[in-house]
Design a protein around this motif. Structure first.
Motif, PDB file in Angstrom:
ATOM      1  N   UNK A 126       0.855  -1.183   0.000  1.00  0.00           N
ATOM      2  CA  UNK A 126       0.000   0.000   0.000  1.00  0.00           C
ATOM      3  C   UNK A 126       0.893   1.235   0.000  1.00  0.00           C
ATOM      4  N   UNK A 127       0.370   2.350   0.492  1.00  0.00           N
ATOM      5  CA  UNK A 127       1.098   3.597   0.685  1.00  0.00           C
ATOM      6  C   UNK A 127       1.355   4.376  -0.603  1.00  0.00           C
ATOM      7  N   UNK A 128       0.901   3.896  -1.749  1.00  0.00           N
ATOM      8  CA  UNK A 128       1.210   4.617  -2.980  1.00  0.00           C
ATOM      9  C   UNK A 128       0.555   5.992  -3.006  1.00  0.00           C
ATOM     10  N   UNK A 129      -0.732   6.083  -2.596  1.00  0.00           N
ATOM     11  CA  UNK A 129      -1.350   7.400  -2.577  1.00  0.00           C
ATOM     12  C   UNK A 129      -0.851   8.229  -1.397  1.00  0.00           C
ATOM     13  N   UNK A 130      -0.479   7.566  -0.288  1.00  0.00           N
ATOM     14  CA  UNK A 130       0.060   8.301   0.855  1.00  0.00           C
ATOM     15  C   UNK A 130       1.370   8.988   0.475  1.00  0.00           C
ATOM     16  N   UNK A 131       2.199   8.313  -0.286  1.00  0.00           N
ATOM     17  CA  UNK A 131       3.461   8.900  -0.731  1.00  0.00           C
ATOM     18  C   UNK A 131       3.198  10.133  -1.589  1.00  0.00           C
ATOM     19  N   UNK A 132       2.248  10.038  -2.510  1.00  0.00           N
ATOM     20  CA  UNK A 132       1.856  11.187  -3.328  1.00  0.00           C
ATOM     21  C   UNK A 132       1.373  12.331  -2.444  1.00  0.00           C
ATOM     22  N   UNK A 133       0.558  11.991  -1.456  1.00  0.00           N
ATOM     23  CA  UNK A 133      -0.019  13.021  -0.597  1.00  0.00           C
ATOM     24  C   UNK A 133       1.034  13.715   0.263  1.00  0.00           C
ATOM     25  N   UNK A 134       2.002  12.952   0.748  1.00  0.00           N
ATOM     26  CA  UNK A 134       3.105  13.557   1.511  1.00  0.00           C
ATOM     27  C   UNK A 134       3.812  14.624   0.668  1.00  0.00           C
ATOM     28  N   UNK A 135       4.105  14.274  -0.569  1.00  0.00           N
ATOM     29  CA  UNK A 135       4.839  15.197  -1.444  1.00  0.00           C
ATOM     30  C   UNK A 135       4.000  16.439  -1.731  1.00  0.00           C
ATOM     31  N   UNK A 136       2.725  16.237  -2.037  1.00  0.00           N
ATOM     32  CA  UNK A 136       1.847  17.366  -2.318  1.00  0.00           C
ATOM     33  C   UNK A 136       1.728  18.289  -1.109  1.00  0.00           C
ATOM     34  N   UNK A 137       1.625  17.712   0.075  1.00  0.00           N
ATOM     35  CA  UNK A 137       1.523  18.529   1.281  1.00  0.00           C
ATOM     36  C   UNK A 137       2.802  19.328   1.521  1.00  0.00           C
ATOM     37  N   UNK A 138       3.949  18.714   1.243  1.00  0.00           N
ATOM     38  CA  UNK A 138       5.225  19.431   1.373  1.00  0.00           C
ATOM     39  C   UNK A 138       5.302  20.604   0.406  1.00  0.00           C
ATOM     40  N   UNK A 139       4.575  20.494  -0.702  1.00  0.00           N
ATOM     41  CA  UNK A 139       4.536  21.579  -1.678  1.00  0.00           C
ATOM     42  C   UNK A 139       3.534  22.665  -1.297  1.00  0.00           C
ATOM     43  N   UNK A 140       2.884  22.497  -0.143  1.00  0.00           N
ATOM     44  CA  UNK A 140       1.935  23.491   0.337  1.00  0.00           C
ATOM     45  C   UNK A 140       0.495  23.243  -0.047  1.00  0.00           C
ATOM     46  N   UNK A 141       0.221  22.091  -0.648  1.00  0.00           N
ATOM     47  CA  UNK A 141      -1.148  21.771  -1.067  1.00  0.00           C
ATOM     48  C   UNK A 141      -1.985  21.284   0.118  1.00  0.00           C
ATOM     49  N   UNK A 142      -3.327  21.382  -0.050  1.00  0.00           N
ATOM     50  CA  UNK A 142      -4.235  21.011   1.033  1.00  0.00           C
ATOM     51  C   UNK A 142      -5.277  20.012   0.535  1.00  0.00           C
ATOM     52  N   UNK A 143      -5.857  19.284   1.495  1.00  0.00           N
ATOM     53  CA  UNK A 143      -6.786  18.194   1.211  1.00  0.00           C
ATOM     54  C   UNK A 143      -8.108  18.480   1.918  1.00  0.00           C
ATOM     55  N   UNK A 144      -9.204  18.234   1.201  1.00  0.00           N
ATOM     56  CA  UNK A 144     -10.520  18.615   1.726  1.00  0.00           C
ATOM     57  C   UNK A 144     -11.441  17.401   1.855  1.00  0.00           C
TER      58      UNK A 144
END
Length: 311
Positions: free
Chosen positions: A201-219
């Motif tokens: 697993x963790x494939x989408x979690x890895x994507x999300x970690x990177x996006x969050x480091x870029x300043x992106x947010x999740x709703x």
């Protein structure tokens, strides 16, 4: 949902990807849920990504593609969920791409709620998720602690829209990204994600970690809900422990990809495995306590093996 010929060239706003492997019976239910969407059918497309299935998935895909002009059947011969998700990303025509598990059924306003969130919430989120309610084939057992229900892909943040807290994200059974943002990352890392009997697993979690480091947010939008099938063959301690073990393997691979120092991984693999309280808890009289702590031991064991023997 039948479309007229002049609708075939309309550019969809959102692409729905169902990556499927040998689950033709559940796939039909997911597709039927998409036929009932409140969003007009010309505004979305459905990509059926057949990931090396050996059942009658192709027959079903061909049938829906022929009957509904916003459905496309695509065969992906390389086994792996991340590979199938990347195939969907490459084929998607929409501005947004929604991933729906092949054993999940969306509510009627699922897509409408997702698009409404992208167009009205400020700042615009990079990713949207909603509740994932368990469709338990047999009653949920008493020994299952709420803290480990995540292994069954169950998620409920309540009835109010909100931003996901930091380091918390939607789950892959019900997750929608801005397609451009996902493309800029190169999609999902194909070292991770389900691969046949390997419960990585963790494939989408890895994507999300990177996006969050870029300043992106999740709703989180509670109106964008799905129901997720949980078969009885999974509702037992043996499956749960196996799932925990592979979670540990996935954690280690993700840490390696993210560049965590190998010395730190070695240290954490040993300290987590020798967690004395978890070992002592195996003598506890309550089965729920024993099983919950045992899943953590198995997760630590998977991490240990991946770090020490799969470099």
């Amino acid at each position: 949902m039948s479309l007229s010929e002049n609708q075939e060239n309309v550019q969809p706003l959102i692409s729905v990807a169902i990556c499927t492997h040998n689950r033709a019976d559940r796939l039909i239910l997911a597709l039927e849920g998409l036929l009932k969407q409140s969003l007009p059918s010309q505004n979305f497309e459905v990509l059926i990504i057949d990931n090396a299935s050996q059942d009658n998935t192709k027959e079903i895909g061909d049938r829906y593609e022929k009957k509904y002009s916003n459905c496309r059947y695509i065969y992906e011969p390389v086994l792996g969920l991340s590979k199938a998700r990347n195939t969907a990303l490459n084929q998607a025509k929409g501005k947004y791409i929604a991933y729906l598990d092949d054993d999940a059924i969306p509510c009627e306003e699922w897509l409408e709620a997702i698009l409404d969130t992208f167009t009205t919430v400020e700042p615009c989120p990079v990713c949207i998720g909603g509740p994932i309610y368990g469709l338990w084939e047999i009653p949920k057992p008493d020994w299952l602690d709420r803290t480990i229900e995540d292994y069954f892909t169950v998620l409920d943040y309540g009835s109010k829209p909100r931003w996901f807290p930091r380091n918390k994200y939607p789950y892959g059974a019900n997750i929608t990204y801005k397609k451009e943002s996902l493309e800029n990352l190169g999609g999902f890392n194909e070292e991770l994600g389900r691969q046949g009997n390997k419960l990585l697993s963790q494939e989408e979690l890895l994507v999300n970690w990177i996006l969050e480091k870029q300043g992106e947010k999740f709703y989180y939008n509670p109106k964008a809900s799905v129901k997720h099938w949980i078969p009885k063959k999974r509702i037992n301690p043996n499956w749960l422990l196996r799932r925990s073990y592979w979670q540990g393997r996935s954690d280690a691979i993700a840490d390696k990809i993210m560049g965590k120092p190998i010395t730190q991984q070695y240290q954490e693999s040993i300290s987590n495995l020798l967690h004395l309280k978890r070992v002592i808890a195996q003598l506890w009289p309550q089965k729920k306590v024993r099983l919950t702590t045992r899943t953590r031991i198995w997760r630590s064991w998977g991490y240990f093996l991946e770090v020490w023997f799969n470099r």
